[in-house]
Every structure is written in structure tokens, then in C-alpha cells.
Design a protein around this motif. Structure first.
Motif, PDB file in Angstrom:
ATOM      1  N   ASN A 143      26.503   7.976  25.362  1.00 41.16           N
ATOM      2  CA  ASN A 143      26.412   8.966  25.870  1.00 41.16           C
ATOM      3  C   ASN A 143      27.882   9.672  24.779  1.00 41.16           C
ATOM      4  O   ASN A 143      28.771   9.233  24.227  1.00 41.16           O
ATOM      5  N   ASN A 179      24.059  11.142  28.322  1.00 40.78           N
ATOM      6  CA  ASN A 179      24.428  12.644  29.161  1.00 40.78           C
ATOM      7  C   ASN A 179      25.390  13.575  27.454  1.00 40.78           C
ATOM      8  O   ASN A 179      26.186  12.581  26.435  1.00 40.78           O
ATOM      9  N   PHE A 203      23.951  18.812  31.384  1.00 39.70           N
ATOM     10  CA  PHE A 203      25.002  18.114  31.090  1.00 39.70           C
ATOM     11  C   PHE A 203      26.869  18.433  31.594  1.00 39.70           C
ATOM     12  O   PHE A 203      26.187  19.289  32.374  1.00 39.70           O
ATOM     13  N   GLU A 204      27.360  18.050  31.162  1.00 41.70           N
ATOM     14  CA  GLU A 204      29.040  17.646  31.892  1.00 41.70           C
ATOM     15  C   GLU A 204      29.676  19.049  30.776  1.00 41.70           C
ATOM     16  O   GLU A 204      29.622  18.848  30.205  1.00 41.70           O
ATOM     17  N   LYS A 380      24.167  15.073  39.062  1.00 52.36           N
ATOM     18  CA  LYS A 380      23.740  15.733  37.630  1.00 52.36           C
ATOM     19  C   LYS A 380      22.822  14.468  37.244  1.00 52.36           C
ATOM     20  O   LYS A 380      21.927  14.007  36.557  1.00 52.36           O
ATOM     21  N   ALA A 381      23.656  13.262  37.380  1.00 48.01           N
ATOM     22  CA  ALA A 381      23.259  11.829  36.948  1.00 48.01           C
ATOM     23  C   ALA A 381      22.318  11.364  37.521  1.00 48.01           C
ATOM     24  O   ALA A 381      20.925  10.761  37.092  1.00 48.01           O
ATOM     25  N   LYS A 384      18.904  13.088  36.285  1.00 49.88           N
ATOM     26  CA  LYS A 384      18.342  13.159  35.072  1.00 49.88           C
ATOM     27  C   LYS A 384      17.844  11.533  35.280  1.00 49.88           C
ATOM     28  O   LYS A 384      17.017  11.643  34.085  1.00 49.88           O
TER      29      LYS A 384
END
Length: 387
Positions: A143, A179, A203-204, A380-381, A384
Motif C-alpha cells: 500500500n 492500494n 484508488f483513494e 473501494k477495498a 478491488k
């Protein structure tokens, strides 16, 4: 350990140590000098490395050194620390940039494997790519958190630069990136295509204004980071020397130090880099800001608490919510009051994702779930994991 790529710190830095208080950091740090050679790393938990590579930066015409940063850092007084710090000197540019990448990758890989956290002081931020590749043989998924006004995705068809290294991280094998999060991006510095791509990849991205309004947004993101890279161009012009000034908007000194402290507190984080430092005759403001940023990172390291052992019921509380027919399971540490949310496995084939079963989150994420709102980090996680 072979650190043949590293050269000792300059004599101009060594000279100032003699005049420091015996209580200053410079009087306690283990130093790579020409006379004494590399320091003993037994018991060392943090190692500072300068990397004099900046050929992929727009500022490559100025000679790079970190003497002023070291002088400022050495002059500070440590907190109530139990951390032993070493300064391993500088990694000089190789014949090619790729040679520098290789030397940095090999050096960082050894340090990280020995549980020594490297602090990289850089020239151009594309050195983050070498930092990322240092994890290839160490862990299956990584990450990355980038404190930056830009996403740095760039054009993958063009040579790597300090504005395109993330694209290379995404596309190059082995694919170890789980991430990527950007802290403090400014919309007008990023194309809409890049913004859309960040969303598409789940992605963040946290805008500068949102982080400045609530610096605590950074904590769960940093808690999940293995590698944090900081672009000094994300700091607003009024906080730094003339040669370092890029934009009137950006983080102030207090905010960048708070972000560094959150990075240090993270139990997962094992490398930290600050890049795009520009040397000038009058750079005392920038060098002191870097020194204080390093200070707060080490302060954070000394505040680490092992609070993520959920094998003992006495250490946590478990909360179960239902959001849009999806069961969300939260955990609250009774040691620190920090929160995690469980990410369900959608694939039993991809074993690389097993370490990401618990995602750091905030109290607000639990409150949102109770109000039938899916937390964005969880979503989001989850997406993924489903790819």
C-alpha cells in the motif's frame, strides 16, 4: 550488510556537531563518517539516507546536497524517545538513473528486512519507484500513500519522471500494488482523465481542502500504508524558501508535520521518503521544515501501540451492521479506540489479498454504516477484492 553504495556525510556537517548540546539529536545519532566508516546498526530502528539523484526532475540543474537539512535536524532535541537513529550518508547518482534505482532498491530491501525503517531524503520523487520495488521479495502486496498535489500517474508510454512514477508502479511487473492513496491533491493540477482513472482503479484521493479542514482523515489511510512518499511541492509557498516555492496553496508547516506523525504512528509503515528538495543559498526555512517533519515522524514511531491483535476478546469490541443487504463487521480497539472494518473475501484464489481482511477506518465510517451509508474506504477495498 553491504552498503557499498553509500558515501559518508560531509565534514561541514560533522563540524557543527562539536558545538551542539550533548542532549541534541546530533550528539546521539550514529553517523557514517569518512573517519569511522558505517555505524553499527545493532539496535538501530531508523536510518536516514540522502539520495542525490534528480535527473528525472525539472530541477536537475542545481547541485543537490542535504547538509542544511542535517544541520537543522541534528540541532533539534529528541522527545521522550526510545528510538536509535543512524545517518547512513548519501547515495550518489549512478551512471544512469536505473543504476541509482538499483542501488537504492538493494539498500532499502536490506534495511526493511532487518526491521530498520529508512527515511529517504530525495531529489526527484520518481525514486519512490525504487523504494516500492524494494518490497518485491519482502511482501506480496504493498500500500502506497503519496502526499502530493498531483496524482503522478503521468503517461506510461513516456520515460519515467517525478510526475509519472505511479503509472510505472501500476503497470510494471511484478504487480504488487494493492492500494494507492493521494493526500492533498489539488484539482487544477490534475487532468480530468487522471481523476477519472483514479476512480476507475478504486484508488483513494483526498483533496487539500478536505484534509486541511479535518487532518484526522489522514490517520486511517496512514495506518494502512507500507510506504509513504512526500512531495515537498505539496507545501504552500509561504512556508518554504524562494527556490522551493511552487504554489500559493498547499499544506502549511503544522499540517505536514501532523501528517508525518500519523505516518510514524502506523504499525504497518516500514519506509518514509521526502522528495523534490531544492537547495538554495537562503534555504533555512525549507531545511528546518524538513528537520521538523523528520522529528514528528520519529515522534510518531515512538507513539506506536500494538492494538490490532484481535485474537483476544479483551482487546476489542465487535460491531455488526447491515447496509444494503451487506453485513459490515467493525472492530474497535479497547487499547487505542481505533477502528477497523472487515473486508470479505470474494476470491479464494488470490492469496495475495489475505492480509487485507481488516481495513483501518474511522468512527465516522461505523456511524455511516449505522445510517445505511456504505463507507467509501470499505467500498473501494471491496471492489478491488472483487476484480
Amino acid at each position: 550488510m553491504n552498503f557499498s553504495f553509500l558515501s559518508p556525510i560531509s565534514n561541514t556537517v560533522l563540524e557543527i556537531i562539536q558545538d551542539l548540546s550533548v542532549h541534541a539529536i546530533g550528539s546521539k545519532i550514529r553517523i557514517h563518517s569518512e573517519k569511522s566508516g558505517l555505524p553499527d546498526l545493532n539496535g538501530v530502528s531508523v536510518a536516514v539516507i540522502g539520495v542525490l539523484e534528480q535527473r528525472n526532475s525539472s530541477n536537475s540543474d542545481v547541485d543537490l546536497h542535504f547538509d542544511n537539512v542535517r544541520k537543522s535536524f541534528y540541532s533539534l532535541f529528541p522527545g521522550s524517545w526510545n528510538t536509535t537513529i543512524a545517518d547512513l550518508g548519501d547515495l550518489k547518482p549512478g551512471e544512469t538513473v536505473e543504476d541509482t534505482y538499483f542501488a537504492l532498491k538493494e539498500t532499502l530491501s536490506v534495511l526493511i528486512s532487518k526491521k530498520i525503517i529508512p527515511i529517504i531524503l530525495g531529489g526527484s520523487q520518481d525514486l519512490t519507484y525504487a523504494n516500492y520495488r524494494a518490497y518485491d521479495a519482502l511482501m506480496p502486496m504493498v500500500n502506497v500513500v503519496n502526499v502530493d498535489s498531483n496524482f503522478d500517474l503521468g503517461d506510461a508510454s513516456k520515460p519515467i519522471s517525478d510526475k509519472s512514477f505511479v503509472g510505472k508502479i501500476i503497470l510494471d511487473e511484478p504487480y504488487n500494488l494493492f492500494n494507492y492513496a493521494t493526500i492533498g491533491y489539488q484539482t487544477y493540477f490534475n487532468s480530468q482523465e487522471e481523476i477519472d482513472l483514479v476512480k476507475k482503479l478504486y484508488f483513494e484521493a483526498y483533496r487539500l481542502g478536505d484534509v486541511s479542514n479535518n487532518i484526522r482523515l489522514v490517520e486511517p489511510v496512514m495506518r494502512d500504508a507500507n510506504l509513504v512518499t512526500v512531495d515537498l511541492n505539496a507545501v504552500k509557498a509561504s512556508e518554504v524558501s524562494l527556490s522551493q516555492q511552487v504554489s500559493p496553496n498547499g499544506f502549511d508547516g503544522k499540517e505536514i508535520c501532523a501528517i508525518a506523525r500519523y505516518a510514524g504512528i502506523s504499525n504497518k509503515l516500514s519506509s518514509f521518503g521526502i522528495y523534490n528538495y531544492k537547495v538554495s543559498v537562503n534555504d533555512s526555512a525549507t531545511s528546518m521544515l524538513l528537520a521538523q517533519t523528520l522529528w514528528y515522524f520519529v515522534e510518531g514511531l515512538n507513539g506506536r501501540v500494538e492494538d490490532d491483535d484481535f485474537s483476544k476478546d479483551k482487546n476489542f469490541q465487535k460491531f455488526i451492521t447491515l447496509v444494503e443487504d451487506q453485513e459490515l463487521i467493525f472492530y474497535k480497539s479497547l487499547i487505542t479506540n481505533r477502528w477497523w472494518v472487515e473486508i470479505p473475501f470474494l476470491s479464494t484464489v488470490n492469496n495475495k489479498l489475505k492480509k487485507h481482511a481488516l481495513l483501518p477506518c474511522a468512527l465516522q465510517d461505523y456511524k455511516d454504516a449505522c445510517s445505511n451509508i456504505i463507507p467509501e474506504r470499505w467500498y473501494k477495498a471491496f471492489q478491488k477484492n472483487s476484480i
